[in-house]
Design a protein around this motif. Structure first.
Motif, PDB file in Angstrom:
ATOM      1  N   UNK A 270       0.828  -1.205   0.000  1.00  0.00           N
ATOM      2  CA  UNK A 270       0.000   0.000   0.000  1.00  0.00           C
ATOM      3  C   UNK A 270       0.862   1.255   0.000  1.00  0.00           C
ATOM      4  N   UNK A 271       1.926   1.247   0.811  1.00  0.00           N
ATOM      5  CA  UNK A 271       2.832   2.405   0.834  1.00  0.00           C
ATOM      6  C   UNK A 271       3.517   2.574  -0.518  1.00  0.00           C
ATOM      7  N   UNK A 272       3.911   1.470  -1.141  1.00  0.00           N
ATOM      8  CA  UNK A 272       4.537   1.520  -2.469  1.00  0.00           C
ATOM      9  C   UNK A 272       3.548   2.040  -3.507  1.00  0.00           C
ATOM     10  N   UNK A 273       2.328   1.533  -3.485  1.00  0.00           N
ATOM     11  CA  UNK A 273       1.301   1.845  -4.486  1.00  0.00           C
ATOM     12  C   UNK A 273       0.813   3.291  -4.381  1.00  0.00           C
ATOM     13  N   UNK A 274       0.549   3.726  -3.172  1.00  0.00           N
ATOM     14  CA  UNK A 274      -0.057   5.043  -2.956  1.00  0.00           C
ATOM     15  C   UNK A 274       1.005   6.131  -2.900  1.00  0.00           C
TER      16      UNK A 274
END
Length: 284
Positions: A270-274
């Motif tokens: 999620x941190x990578x994606x967002x």
């Protein structure tokens, strides 16, 4: 929707062993030792340069689910081994040189990490080709196809660069020339290259839950994000990687990092994606 392009990367050192993760069930028990009280670092991958996930201490017993070859490590008594043990409870790897398992090398009956994950082949984007710093998209196409059980066009396990260049060509770009006006590849490019391999892929924006559900249902996805949020990287670079499977952790093939199967949680992805130039997935 118009997307910005993935950014330039500089080459990094890659490992030659193809290693990864297996199921979360315990296959053997071992005891930590010979750290002289300094503790043993839990690593996110089977190498001492991978990110630290904490420490375990002499005398601590751990349950091992699989073993993987990785970087050679020498313990405080001079014993050297390239074997690493995955401990599900710690969500990371421990250097086998520091574990009392009852065996000098592999434990009989304990699977190889990767043996239960299908055809997960980490493909580096760095082979000296003109566009290697921008080839995270083409390299991810190759690894995602392999994870889906499809042999990529021009695939040769001893020369993965041939398949990377073919994927770049399938995107409509000349793999033999670095165009200073062209910076990286985008989701439509990835989708086009997959189609040339007979795979009709769907591009999803701003919906990581859909992407991860797709992976948990047994199909890989190529995911756009920023490497700054990856615990094994930390480099502030927009990027493509393949989320190739799920066994309690998400199994990640990152073409700009070591040639291993990384394990990541939903919160890490999620941190990578967002992040800037992220928020997109290509579902195979």
């Amino acid at each position: 929707m118009t997307r910005l392009l993935r950014s330039l990367l500089l080459p990094v050192l890659t490992a030659s062993a193809l290693v990864g993760g297996a199921g979360v069930a315990s296959a053997a028990t071992a005891t930590v030792g010979n750290t002289d009280g300094d503790g043993l670092t839990i690593r996110s991958a089977p190498t001492s340069t991978a990110s630290s996930l904490g420490l375990v201490w002499d005398g601590q017993r751990v349950d091992i689910s699989c073993q993987a070859r990785g970087q050679s490590v020498t313990n405080t008594r001079g014993f050297t081994s390239d074997l690493w043990d995955y401990v599900p409870a710690l969500r990371g790897y421990l250097a086998d040189a520091y574990l009392a398992t009852g065996y000098d090398y592999r434990i009989p009956g304990v699977p190889d990490c990767g043996a239960q994950t299908g055809r997960l082949v980490p493909v580096s984007q760095f082979h000296g080709q003109p566009n290697q710093g921008e080839d995270c998209g083409p390299a991810s196409v190759v690894s995602a196809l392999l994870a889906a059980g499809v042999t990529p066009r021009s695939w040769n396990a001893s020369r993965p660069v041939d398949a990377i260049n073919r994927a770049r060509s399938d995107m409509g770009y000349d793999p033999t020339w670095n165009d200073p006006a062209k910076f990286g590849t985008n989701e439509s490019d990835v989708q086009r290259a997959l189609a040339r391999n007979g795979v009709n892929a769907t591009v999803v924006f701003n919906d990581l839950n859909r992407v991860l559900t797709h992976v948990r249902n047994g199909r890989p996805a190529i995911v756009a994000g920023n490497m700054v949020s990856l615990p094994w990287s930390g480099r502030d670079v927009p990027h493509f990687l393949t989320v190739a499977g799920y066994d309690g952790d998400y199994l990640v093939l990152d073409p700009a990092s070591q040639a291993i199967v990384y394990r990541a949680s939903a919160s890490t992805l999620s941190a990578y994606f967002n992040h800037d130039l992220g928020r997109a997935g290509v579902l195979l």
